[in-house]
Motif scaffolding. Structure first.
Motif, PDB file in Angstrom:
ATOM      1  N   LEU A   9       0.826  -1.210   0.000  1.00  0.00           N
ATOM      2  CA  LEU A   9       0.000   0.000   0.000  1.00  0.00           C
ATOM      3  C   LEU A   9       0.858   1.258   0.000  1.00  0.00           C
ATOM      4  O   LEU A   9       0.570   2.218  -0.725  1.00  0.00           O
ATOM      5  N   TYR A  10       1.932   1.251   0.811  1.00  0.00           N
ATOM      6  CA  TYR A  10       2.702   2.480   1.021  1.00  0.00           C
ATOM      7  C   TYR A  10       3.943   2.630   0.135  1.00  0.00           C
ATOM      8  O   TYR A  10       4.425   3.757  -0.045  1.00  0.00           O
ATOM      9  N   ASP A  11       4.436   1.533  -0.440  1.00  0.00           N
ATOM     10  CA  ASP A  11       5.582   1.670  -1.338  1.00  0.00           C
ATOM     11  C   ASP A  11       5.281   2.571  -2.542  1.00  0.00           C
ATOM     12  O   ASP A  11       6.134   3.372  -2.944  1.00  0.00           O
ATOM     13  N   PRO A  12       4.079   2.475  -3.138  1.00  0.00           N
ATOM     14  CA  PRO A  12       3.773   3.384  -4.249  1.00  0.00           C
ATOM     15  C   PRO A  12       3.780   4.860  -3.838  1.00  0.00           C
ATOM     16  O   PRO A  12       4.123   5.730  -4.657  1.00  0.00           O
ATOM     17  N   LEU A  13       3.435   5.156  -2.584  1.00  0.00           N
ATOM     18  CA  LEU A  13       3.490   6.539  -2.110  1.00  0.00           C
ATOM     19  C   LEU A  13       4.930   7.025  -2.065  1.00  0.00           C
ATOM     20  O   LEU A  13       5.251   8.124  -2.527  1.00  0.00           O
ATOM     21  N   LEU A  62      -2.319  12.738  -9.530  1.00  0.00           N
ATOM     22  CA  LEU A  62      -1.538  12.260 -10.676  1.00  0.00           C
ATOM     23  C   LEU A  62      -1.629  10.742 -10.814  1.00  0.00           C
ATOM     24  O   LEU A  62      -1.719  10.218 -11.925  1.00  0.00           O
ATOM     25  N   ILE A  63      -1.603  10.044  -9.679  1.00  0.00           N
ATOM     26  CA  ILE A  63      -1.732   8.579  -9.712  1.00  0.00           C
ATOM     27  C   ILE A  63      -3.048   8.189 -10.367  1.00  0.00           C
ATOM     28  O   ILE A  63      -3.104   7.314 -11.241  1.00  0.00           O
ATOM     29  N   HIS A  64      -4.131   8.835  -9.956  1.00  0.00           N
ATOM     30  CA  HIS A  64      -5.443   8.510 -10.515  1.00  0.00           C
ATOM     31  C   HIS A  64      -5.584   9.005 -11.950  1.00  0.00           C
ATOM     32  O   HIS A  64      -6.222   8.352 -12.786  1.00  0.00           O
ATOM     33  N   ASP A  65      -4.999  10.156 -12.274  1.00  0.00           N
ATOM     34  CA  ASP A  65      -5.020  10.654 -13.656  1.00  0.00           C
ATOM     35  C   ASP A  65      -4.354   9.652 -14.592  1.00  0.00           C
ATOM     36  O   ASP A  65      -4.848   9.393 -15.703  1.00  0.00           O
ATOM     37  N   ASP A  66      -3.238   9.089 -14.164  1.00  0.00           N
ATOM     38  CA  ASP A  66      -2.500   8.156 -15.009  1.00  0.00           C
ATOM     39  C   ASP A  66      -3.305   6.881 -15.270  1.00  0.00           C
ATOM     40  O   ASP A  66      -3.191   6.288 -16.349  1.00  0.00           O
ATOM     41  N   ILE A  67      -4.105   6.469 -14.295  1.00  0.00           N
ATOM     42  CA  ILE A  67      -4.979   5.312 -14.504  1.00  0.00           C
ATOM     43  C   ILE A  67      -6.007   5.647 -15.579  1.00  0.00           C
ATOM     44  O   ILE A  67      -6.219   4.892 -16.534  1.00  0.00           O
ATOM     45  N   MET A  68      -6.657   6.801 -15.424  1.00  0.00           N
ATOM     46  CA  MET A  68      -7.711   7.213 -16.365  1.00  0.00           C
ATOM     47  C   MET A  68      -7.160   7.481 -17.759  1.00  0.00           C
ATOM     48  O   MET A  68      -7.838   7.234 -18.758  1.00  0.00           O
ATOM     49  N   ASP A  69      -5.921   7.975 -17.843  1.00  0.00           N
ATOM     50  CA  ASP A  69      -5.300   8.272 -19.137  1.00  0.00           C
ATOM     51  C   ASP A  69      -4.575   7.075 -19.733  1.00  0.00           C
ATOM     52  O   ASP A  69      -4.045   7.157 -20.846  1.00  0.00           O
ATOM     53  N   ASN A  70      -4.510   5.967 -18.974  1.00  0.00           N
ATOM     54  CA  ASN A  70      -3.779   4.774 -19.420  1.00  0.00           C
ATOM     55  C   ASN A  70      -2.329   5.134 -19.749  1.00  0.00           C
ATOM     56  O   ASN A  70      -1.756   4.676 -20.745  1.00  0.00           O
ATOM     57  N   ALA A  71      -1.738   5.980 -18.891  1.00  0.00           N
ATOM     58  CA  ALA A  71      -0.398   6.503 -19.145  1.00  0.00           C
ATOM     59  C   ALA A  71       0.694   5.526 -18.723  1.00  0.00           C
ATOM     60  O   ALA A  71       0.568   4.838 -17.715  1.00  0.00           O
ATOM     61  N   ASP A  72       1.756   5.483 -19.503  1.00  0.00           N
ATOM     62  CA  ASP A  72       2.882   4.595 -19.225  1.00  0.00           C
ATOM     63  C   ASP A  72       3.993   5.268 -18.438  1.00  0.00           C
ATOM     64  O   ASP A  72       4.712   4.609 -17.678  1.00  0.00           O
ATOM     65  N   VAL A  73       4.168   6.576 -18.654  1.00  0.00           N
ATOM     66  CA  VAL A  73       5.316   7.289 -18.091  1.00  0.00           C
ATOM     67  C   VAL A  73       4.875   8.541 -17.351  1.00  0.00           C
ATOM     68  O   VAL A  73       3.981   9.263 -17.799  1.00  0.00           O
ATOM     69  N   ALA A 120      -2.757   1.084  -7.631  1.00  0.00           N
ATOM     70  CA  ALA A 120      -2.700   2.531  -7.852  1.00  0.00           C
ATOM     71  C   ALA A 120      -3.933   3.225  -7.278  1.00  0.00           C
ATOM     72  O   ALA A 120      -3.831   4.298  -6.676  1.00  0.00           O
ATOM     73  N   ILE A 121      -5.100   2.616  -7.442  1.00  0.00           N
ATOM     74  CA  ILE A 121      -6.332   3.208  -6.904  1.00  0.00           C
ATOM     75  C   ILE A 121      -6.259   3.286  -5.382  1.00  0.00           C
ATOM     76  O   ILE A 121      -6.510   4.339  -4.775  1.00  0.00           O
ATOM     77  N   LEU A 122      -5.908   2.173  -4.751  1.00  0.00           N
ATOM     78  CA  LEU A 122      -5.897   2.128  -3.291  1.00  0.00           C
ATOM     79  C   LEU A 122      -4.789   3.005  -2.704  1.00  0.00           C
ATOM     80  O   LEU A 122      -5.003   3.730  -1.715  1.00  0.00           O
ATOM     81  N   SER A 123      -3.611   2.978  -3.311  1.00  0.00           N
ATOM     82  CA  SER A 123      -2.513   3.811  -2.824  1.00  0.00           C
ATOM     83  C   SER A 123      -2.839   5.296  -3.021  1.00  0.00           C
ATOM     84  O   SER A 123      -2.500   6.138  -2.175  1.00  0.00           O
ATOM     85  N   GLY A 124      -3.494   5.615  -4.116  1.00  0.00           N
ATOM     86  CA  GLY A 124      -3.930   6.988  -4.325  1.00  0.00           C
ATOM     87  C   GLY A 124      -4.920   7.426  -3.263  1.00  0.00           C
ATOM     88  O   GLY A 124      -4.844   8.537  -2.729  1.00  0.00           O
ATOM     89  N   ASP A 125      -5.839   6.535  -2.916  1.00  0.00           N
ATOM     90  CA  ASP A 125      -6.832   6.848  -1.877  1.00  0.00           C
ATOM     91  C   ASP A 125      -6.158   7.177  -0.549  1.00  0.00           C
ATOM     92  O   ASP A 125      -6.499   8.169   0.111  1.00  0.00           O
ATOM     93  N   VAL A 126      -5.211   6.347  -0.147  1.00  0.00           N
ATOM     94  CA  VAL A 126      -4.555   6.570   1.143  1.00  0.00           C
ATOM     95  C   VAL A 126      -3.653   7.805   1.084  1.00  0.00           C
ATOM     96  O   VAL A 126      -3.434   8.474   2.100  1.00  0.00           O
TER      97      VAL A 126
END
Length: 338
Positions: A27-31, A77-88, A104-110
């Motif tokens: 959960l926290y490593d992505p942060l 930005l984490i959630h934007d990248d999901i919605m945009d299907n962004a790679d980088v 990404a969704i859950l880590s973005g939430d926290v």
């Protein structure tokens, strides 16, 4: 008085030492990853800058809220990248690519929740005001993102629509940062309001510059793939201006029927199912932008909004040195396209 060198060192120390809960690591490593890849730190830098206009030293009362702004921005930005299907993102794999969408969704939430924890350190006397400003801004950012998604399938987005969307999605958080620093420092209400306007117009300029760089920038400088907005069919300042200008050029008889708005829409509907198709679509749309002169129009718009932002500082009675600090911040924020 706090110098710019002191501000920069404080900002560096703040994010070099920013910590998150250890477990669960999934959960926290992505942060930690998202904060660790850096960025311009525009929002916390502006928050510290406006605070420094009225205070002579930094303390936890401003450091933690300033960090909250960057943590919240990183969540979006984490959630934007999901919605945009962004790679980088910033030159490295996005969280949704390095891990997966669910993580990404859950880590973005926290991350969003963590921003409120940091914000709560603000002085008790102004905490209700700070929380009210931040919560209103957070909702507005989400509203802006929804408009952005709605516009993807709307062929009749006006410049007024675009400015409303980008004002919510981008400008309000930069404006919030400017006002928050002033509020926590105990600045007069009029100063807080004018600094909000300063941040808002700078935010608009920043977004136009970002739209420009997405098409005409250098990937090594921009930090993400060029042409992503074109591939994803996003309504940018460039696209909105091109449609607007194409219609005007047709009506004036400067170009033939079907060579303006229809041509742009046709190009934006080109397939992107292969890498070759993506490259072709980017090239065609880019050439139309250049033919209509919207690349130069965007540069002019950035300058206009930058100058309007600076105008909000008039009459605040700030010293020449403090005004120059604000001017330099504005110049550095949008300077790459001016």
């Amino acid at each position: 008085m706090i110098s710019e060198a002191q501000l920069e060192q404080t900002l560096k120390d703040l994010f070099d030492n920013l910590s998150f809960t250890s477990e669960p690591t999934g959960l926290y490593d992505p942060l930690r990853y998202m904060i660790g890849i850096g960025g311009k730190r525009v929002r916390p830098r502006l928050c510290l800058l406006t605070y420094s206009l009225y205070k002579n030293a930094f303390s936890e009362e401003i450091l933690s809220p300033a960090a909250a702004l960057e943590v919240f921005h990183s969540f979006t930005l984490i959630h934007d990248d999901i919605m945009d299907n962004a790679d980088v993102r910033r030159g490295v794999p996005t969280v949704c690519r390095k891990w997966d969408n669910n993580t990404a969704i859950l880590s973005g939430d926290v991350m969003c929740i963590d921003s409120y924890r940091r914000l709560a350190v603000a002085p008790k006397a102004v905490l209700p005001q700070v929380l009210g400003l931040f919560t209103k801004t957070a909702a507005e950012v989400c509203e802006g993102q929804q408009y952005d998604m709605d516009f993807e399938n709307d062929k009749n987005v006006t410049m007024e629509d675009y400015v409303k969307m980008t004002g919510l999605k981008t400008a309000v958080l930069i404006a919030c940062a400017a006002k928050m620093g002033a509020i926590i420092a105990g600045a007069p209400e009029h100063h807080c309001e004018q600094l909000y306007k300063f941040g808002y117009d700078l935010g608009l300029a920043f977004q136009v510059a970002d739209d420009y760089l997405d098409t005409f920038g250098d990937v090594k400088v921009f930090g993400k793939a060029i042409g992503g907005d074109i591939i994803n069919g996003k309504k940018t300042w460039l696209l909105t201006r091109a449609v607007e200008k194409g219609e005007a050029l047709e009506e004036a008889g400067i170009i033939g029927p079907g060579k303006g708005k229809a041509k742009i829409i046709e190009a934006m509907e080109m397939p992107v199912d292969t890498e070759a198709h993506k490259a072709e679509k980017i090239a065609v749309v880019k050439s139309l932008y250049e033919a209509f002169g919207v690349d130069e129009d965007a540069k002019y718009e950035v300058i206009k909004l930058h100058d309007r932002a600076i105008s909000h500082l008039q009459g605040l009675g700030l010293s020449r040195v403090k005004l120059e600090m604000l001017h330099r911040f504005a110049d550095r924020l949008v300077g790459r396209t001016k």
